[in-house]
Design a protein around this motif. Structure first.
Motif, PDB file in Angstrom:
ATOM      1  N   TYR A  29       0.823  -1.198   0.000  1.00 16.16           N
ATOM      2  CA  TYR A  29       0.000   0.000   0.000  1.00 16.16           C
ATOM      3  C   TYR A  29       0.855   1.245   0.000  1.00 16.16           C
ATOM      4  O   TYR A  29       1.984   1.259   0.470  1.00 16.16           O
ATOM      5  N   ARG A  34       2.422   4.709   0.913  1.00 19.63           N
ATOM      6  CA  ARG A  34       2.756   5.433   2.141  1.00 19.63           C
ATOM      7  C   ARG A  34       2.163   6.826   2.042  1.00 19.63           C
ATOM      8  O   ARG A  34       2.222   7.466   0.994  1.00 19.63           O
ATOM      9  N   LEU A  50       0.864   0.099   8.883  1.00 17.92           N
ATOM     10  CA  LEU A  50       0.111  -0.696   7.902  1.00 17.92           C
ATOM     11  C   LEU A  50      -0.175  -2.109   8.397  1.00 17.92           C
ATOM     12  O   LEU A  50      -1.194  -2.700   8.042  1.00 17.92           O
ATOM     13  N   TYR A  87      -5.245   5.187   1.746  1.00 20.80           N
ATOM     14  CA  TYR A  87      -4.353   4.113   1.320  1.00 20.80           C
ATOM     15  C   TYR A  87      -4.797   3.495  -0.002  1.00 20.80           C
ATOM     16  O   TYR A  87      -3.975   3.231  -0.868  1.00 20.80           O
ATOM     17  N   THR A  88      -6.075   3.223  -0.128  1.00 23.45           N
ATOM     18  CA  THR A  88      -6.623   2.647  -1.367  1.00 23.45           C
ATOM     19  C   THR A  88      -7.952   3.334  -1.680  1.00 23.45           C
ATOM     20  O   THR A  88      -9.016   2.805  -1.383  1.00 23.45           O
ATOM     21  N   LYS A 134      -3.690   7.723  11.085  1.00 24.72           N
ATOM     22  CA  LYS A 134      -2.592   6.911  10.572  1.00 24.72           C
ATOM     23  C   LYS A 134      -2.170   5.874  11.621  1.00 24.72           C
ATOM     24  O   LYS A 134      -1.855   6.213  12.746  1.00 24.72           O
ATOM     25  N   TRP A 158      -9.610   4.206   6.004  1.00 24.89           N
ATOM     26  CA  TRP A 158      -8.599   3.554   5.153  1.00 24.89           C
ATOM     27  C   TRP A 158      -8.496   4.241   3.793  1.00 24.89           C
ATOM     28  O   TRP A 158      -7.619   3.941   2.991  1.00 24.89           O
TER      29      TRP A 158
END
Length: 119
Positions: free
Chosen positions: A28, A30, A40, A89-90, A37, A86
């Motif tokens: 993923y 950074r 991960l 991240y994605t 945060k 999340w």
């Protein structure tokens, strides 16, 4: 049935997402300063456990378990919050997973099979 299948699929994909976060931290992106945060690996464990519980609840919905409907709504809402946190991240997958969670809540809350007169 729609909600059960969606929860089962979303749970299994959450497990894969968690395994990817735990196994290899460079899967993923950074990100810089982010209020929510975590490491991960921590996010990986959160998604792994949540994915397992969501998948089991989806299986319970498909089997017609009495506990599964209310639990499914609560877990879908928790999954939406987790995917929102999340999001950096994605982003694409998080939005898709949030939409799946919304559909699950909609399907479980509008189910008329358990009511009098339902088919």
């Amino acid at each position: 049935m729609f909600a059960g299948v969606l929860m089962l699929v979303n749970g299994v994909l959450g497990v894969f997402e968690g395994i990817a976060g735990i196994a290899k931290d460079d899967v993923y992106e950074r990100i810089g300063d982010y209020v929510y945060k975590f490491n991960l690996s921590t996010w990986g464990w959160i998604h792994l456990v949540l994915g397992l519980v969501i998948a089991v609840t989806g299986w319970g919905i498909l089997k017609g378990a009495g506990w599964a409907k209310a639990t499914g709504v609560a877990l879908a809402a928790l999954g939406i919050v987790a995917q929102f946190l999340w999001l950096p991240y994605t982003p694409v997958w998080a939005v898709i997973s949030i939409a799946i969670g919304v559909f699950v809540i909609w399907a479980l809350c509008t189910d008329t099979a358990g009511r009098t007169g339902g088919v």
